[in-house]
Design a protein around this motif. Sequence first.
Motif, PDB file in Angstrom:
ATOM      1  N   LEU A 473     -19.023  16.809  -8.121  1.00 18.33           N
ATOM      2  CA  LEU A 473     -17.693  17.152  -7.691  1.00 18.33           C
ATOM      3  C   LEU A 473     -17.141  16.361  -6.324  1.00 18.33           C
ATOM      4  O   LEU A 473     -17.816  16.311  -5.369  1.00 18.33           O
ATOM      5  N   LEU A 474     -15.889  15.895  -6.634  1.00 17.20           N
ATOM      6  CA  LEU A 474     -15.357  15.087  -5.588  1.00 17.20           C
ATOM      7  C   LEU A 474     -13.991  15.762  -5.111  1.00 17.20           C
ATOM      8  O   LEU A 474     -13.444  15.943  -5.958  1.00 17.20           O
ATOM      9  N   PHE A 475     -13.667  16.063  -3.959  1.00 13.73           N
ATOM     10  CA  PHE A 475     -12.614  16.660  -3.596  1.00 13.73           C
ATOM     11  C   PHE A 475     -11.275  15.270  -3.586  1.00 13.73           C
ATOM     12  O   PHE A 475     -11.533  14.393  -3.174  1.00 13.73           O
ATOM     13  N   MET A 476     -10.161  15.823  -3.902  1.00  9.99           N
ATOM     14  CA  MET A 476      -9.143  14.687  -4.160  1.00  9.99           C
ATOM     15  C   MET A 476      -9.053  13.958  -2.566  1.00  9.99           C
ATOM     16  O   MET A 476      -9.134  14.413  -1.841  1.00  9.99           O
ATOM     17  N   GLY A 477      -8.868  12.619  -2.956  1.00  9.60           N
ATOM     18  CA  GLY A 477      -8.521  11.752  -1.833  1.00  9.60           C
ATOM     19  C   GLY A 477      -9.904  11.075  -1.373  1.00  9.60           C
ATOM     20  O   GLY A 477      -9.920  10.026  -1.233  1.00  9.60           O
ATOM     21  N   ALA A 478     -11.057  11.497  -1.692  1.00  8.01           N
ATOM     22  CA  ALA A 478     -12.249  10.967  -1.516  1.00  8.01           C
ATOM     23  C   ALA A 478     -12.716   9.967  -2.322  1.00  8.01           C
ATOM     24  O   ALA A 478     -13.312   8.913  -2.263  1.00  8.01           O
ATOM     25  N   GLU A 479     -11.800   9.548  -3.583  1.00  5.40           N
ATOM     26  CA  GLU A 479     -11.953   8.860  -4.598  1.00  5.40           C
ATOM     27  C   GLU A 479     -11.357   7.522  -4.104  1.00  5.40           C
ATOM     28  O   GLU A 479     -11.511   6.486  -4.844  1.00  5.40           O
ATOM     29  N   PHE A 480     -10.655   7.554  -3.226  1.00  7.24           N
ATOM     30  CA  PHE A 480     -10.017   6.147  -2.563  1.00  7.24           C
ATOM     31  C   PHE A 480     -10.168   6.001  -1.057  1.00  7.24           C
ATOM     32  O   PHE A 480      -9.760   5.168  -0.450  1.00  7.24           O
ATOM     33  N   GLY A 481     -11.102   6.969  -0.573  1.00  7.90           N
ATOM     34  CA  GLY A 481     -11.449   6.789   0.768  1.00  7.90           C
ATOM     35  C   GLY A 481     -10.468   7.076   1.630  1.00  7.90           C
ATOM     36  O   GLY A 481      -9.993   6.355   2.694  1.00  7.90           O
ATOM     37  N   GLN A 482      -9.798   8.246   1.427  1.00  7.67           N
ATOM     38  CA  GLN A 482      -8.813   8.829   2.472  1.00  7.67           C
ATOM     39  C   GLN A 482      -9.371   8.689   3.932  1.00  7.67           C
ATOM     40  O   GLN A 482     -10.488   9.036   4.240  1.00  7.67           O
ATOM     41  N   SER A 483      -8.504   8.329   4.872  1.00  8.10           N
ATOM     42  CA  SER A 483      -8.937   8.144   6.325  1.00  8.10           C
ATOM     43  C   SER A 483      -8.978   9.097   6.889  1.00  8.10           C
ATOM     44  O   SER A 483      -9.758   9.615   7.831  1.00  8.10           O
ATOM     45  N   SER A 484      -7.892  10.146   6.658  1.00  7.03           N
ATOM     46  CA  SER A 484      -7.457  11.323   7.774  1.00  7.03           C
ATOM     47  C   SER A 484      -8.081  12.566   6.907  1.00  7.03           C
ATOM     48  O   SER A 484      -8.492  12.475   5.799  1.00  7.03           O
ATOM     49  N   GLU A 485      -8.491  13.711   7.947  1.00  8.31           N
ATOM     50  CA  GLU A 485      -8.588  15.046   7.032  1.00  8.31           C
ATOM     51  C   GLU A 485      -7.584  15.325   6.309  1.00  8.31           C
ATOM     52  O   GLU A 485      -6.619  14.947   6.349  1.00  8.31           O
ATOM     53  N   TRP A 486      -7.992  16.125   5.292  1.00  9.92           N
ATOM     54  CA  TRP A 486      -7.092  16.747   4.460  1.00  9.92           C
ATOM     55  C   TRP A 486      -6.179  17.558   5.263  1.00  9.92           C
ATOM     56  O   TRP A 486      -6.250  18.400   5.928  1.00  9.92           O
ATOM     57  N   HIS A 495      -0.542   5.654   0.048  1.00  6.19           N
ATOM     58  CA  HIS A 495      -0.347   4.219   0.427  1.00  6.19           C
ATOM     59  C   HIS A 495      -1.615   3.527   0.940  1.00  6.19           C
ATOM     60  O   HIS A 495      -1.298   2.092   0.732  1.00  6.19           O
ATOM     61  N   LEU A 496      -2.488   3.889   0.823  1.00  5.05           N
ATOM     62  CA  LEU A 496      -3.921   3.046   1.538  1.00  5.05           C
ATOM     63  C   LEU A 496      -4.270   2.231   0.158  1.00  5.05           C
ATOM     64  O   LEU A 496      -5.043   1.584   0.529  1.00  5.05           O
ATOM     65  N   LEU A 497      -3.826   2.664  -1.031  1.00  2.27           N
ATOM     66  CA  LEU A 497      -4.512   1.743  -2.163  1.00  2.27           C
ATOM     67  C   LEU A 497      -3.886   0.327  -2.135  1.00  2.27           C
ATOM     68  O   LEU A 497      -4.242  -0.444  -2.849  1.00  2.27           O
ATOM     69  N   GLN A 498      -3.089   0.292  -1.348  1.00  4.94           N
ATOM     70  CA  GLN A 498      -2.554  -1.128  -1.113  1.00  4.94           C
ATOM     71  C   GLN A 498      -3.368  -1.964  -0.195  1.00  4.94           C
ATOM     72  O   GLN A 498      -3.549  -3.404  -0.534  1.00  4.94           O
ATOM     73  N   TYR A 499      -4.703  -1.355   0.389  1.00  2.00           N
ATOM     74  CA  TYR A 499      -5.405  -2.065   0.943  1.00  2.00           C
ATOM     75  C   TYR A 499      -6.777  -2.410  -0.022  1.00  2.00           C
ATOM     76  O   TYR A 499      -7.260  -1.203  -0.542  1.00  2.00           O
ATOM     77  N   ASP A 500      -7.238  -3.395   0.010  1.00  2.00           N
ATOM     78  CA  ASP A 500      -8.472  -3.627  -1.055  1.00  2.00           C
ATOM     79  C   ASP A 500      -9.493  -3.078  -0.944  1.00  2.00           C
ATOM     80  O   ASP A 500     -10.296  -2.662  -1.957  1.00  2.00           O
ATOM     81  N   LEU A 501     -10.030  -2.474   0.383  1.00  2.00           N
ATOM     82  CA  LEU A 501     -11.295  -1.857   0.501  1.00  2.00           C
ATOM     83  C   LEU A 501     -11.060  -0.464  -0.076  1.00  2.00           C
ATOM     84  O   LEU A 501     -12.067   0.164  -0.497  1.00  2.00           O
TER      85      LEU A 501
END
Length: 631
Positions: A473-486, A495-501
């Motif tokens: 189980l992964l909480f939403m946002g974890a799958e693209f490395g959300q930087s901030s807390e939920w 918008h973070l998906l514009q960055y390669d990492l």
Amino acid sequence: MPEVASHSLFSNFDIHLFKSGKHYRLYEKLGSHPIVINGVAGTYFAVWAPSANAVYVVGDFNFWQEDHKLNVRWDGSGIWEGFIPGTGKGTLYKYKIHSNNNGMVTEKADPFARSCEHPPRTASVVWKGAHTWGDENWMEHRETRNGLDCPYSIYEVHLGSWKRKNDNEFLTYRELAEDLVIYVKDMNFTHVEFMPIMEFPYDPSWGYQLTGYFAPTSRFGSPEDFKFLVDKLHQNDIGVILDWVPSHFPEDAHGLGMFDGSHLFEHPDRKRGFHPDWKSLIFNYGRNEVRAFLISNALFWLDQFHADALRVDAVASMLYLDYSREEGEWEPNCYGNNENLEAISFIKELNEAIYLNFNGVQTIAEESTSFSMVSRPVSIGGLGFGMKWMMGWMHDTLEYFKNDPIHRRHHQNDLTFSMTYTFTENFMLPFSHDEVVYGKQSLLYRMPGDEWQRFANLRLLYGYMFTHPGTKLLFMGAEFGQSSEWNFETSLDWHLLQYDLHSGIQKLVKDLNRLYKDHPALYEKQFTNEGFQWIDYGDHENSVLTFMRKGINEKDDLIIVCNFTPILRLKYRIGIQKTGKLKEIFNTDDEKYGGSGSTDNKSPKVESISWHGYKKSIALDIPPLGVVIIK
């Protein structure tokens, strides 16, 4: 005063079942039901209020006046009922209850209402809708897609903050049926889990303080709109798990507390009926009618909304009388210990009722203690859940990962300890919403090192998670490395998906989900020790773990190598028990994921060099902070 016609949906047998706590379809009887009697359209109302001496239906149809009094049944059930002509779908109403208890008067929402006003308004809504289901294929074959020997990779979602419109307005259920379904399918998740969608008054509770147990929240649309969302998920081969909260409820004036002027739903003893952490009330699990209410509610979501599983919240708080209580704030049971025998009995009855009435469903316990046999059948002494969250694994793993890699050789037991108890339950590995709030930081920012190392550690964490036995189980946002807390008040940081990492993390999770679904060794025996074998767990100095995952067929076996340091390890030797052609099928350090791409193990050569107790071995290049999978 307008006449309330005598009418009943209850048979004598219904009343017998209700009193004995065995009526599991109460939603077909209690609540508000638009019907036609002798050619007259109206609504049948029925409510349980045994301590009342008068119950009125007040609403927009009678200017909220005490004009329509219900009739109490003669059989001692405490049910008040009646038919009110001229009311129907869309009618707003509450029950105004005059109690025998010191003349108290309460005005309550209907516990069985199918729809509620949009909070902060609190009235119930008479509802009758129709949805033509199109998920026949999913429902017919659900047992082969939702079983314990199936891949189970869950995307946990808070519907109010997954994605919002430009004006920060919610997406509706029908809009989510487009955007969310497309996304979950593209990411190869097998299931979604919705944080509570039952009606709740207070947004900061995230839905865990319910007042409308039988009504999908009106924040996102109508009950039929929510059915449309579930239907769309099923048509795209995605299972639906609902968070369900039988552990406590809020004291809001329109809610279940002191419903008829008495402790009707909550336990009358404050030591057992009030939750000190959440300032909420605890159900009286020993009362037959309350058990029937809760079990009926669980079955309602499986029956009427085609849910595939219920994740039962805060089970530990139900099991123990001293949960979050100090000395003197609780009393032991009749055997002198701290187990809540009534709650345990209720949980067993709940699970038996669910598995008896529905094929191919699951119940999942969020249970954080060492209570035994949570996910074992009631028939052999268990609680009867299908799965249990592996909170110990989650805690130990995150504790390990926060260490600087140079110190990890001293903490390898934090990782290997889980394998001493992994197969005592059917465990699910959760990185849930609870791990990214209240100052804990996002998963990404719980990783040590510079930017590259943070992302590499996160890729390593996910690679280790998806190869460890158990469902995921992964909480939403974890799958693209959300930087901030939920933050439940805003959308995820897409918008973070514009960055390669960040986009690399998303590609990694998408491919890990595909890997998990495509390789039976990762799921066929995920709950038995036959599906796992250590190769070497003792290389503390290099912080490397090597193990095998096994399926029913030996040809499906996989070799997994995890390097928990940023040091590239060339020609790292691993013992193997079988010969044959080998190939690398996954590498978390691949450049497409944002990795270094520093290794190449396309076709490892099997050599006659004894290693790890095996006669044969291979030499692999192990990437920094990476996981390599060999087939």
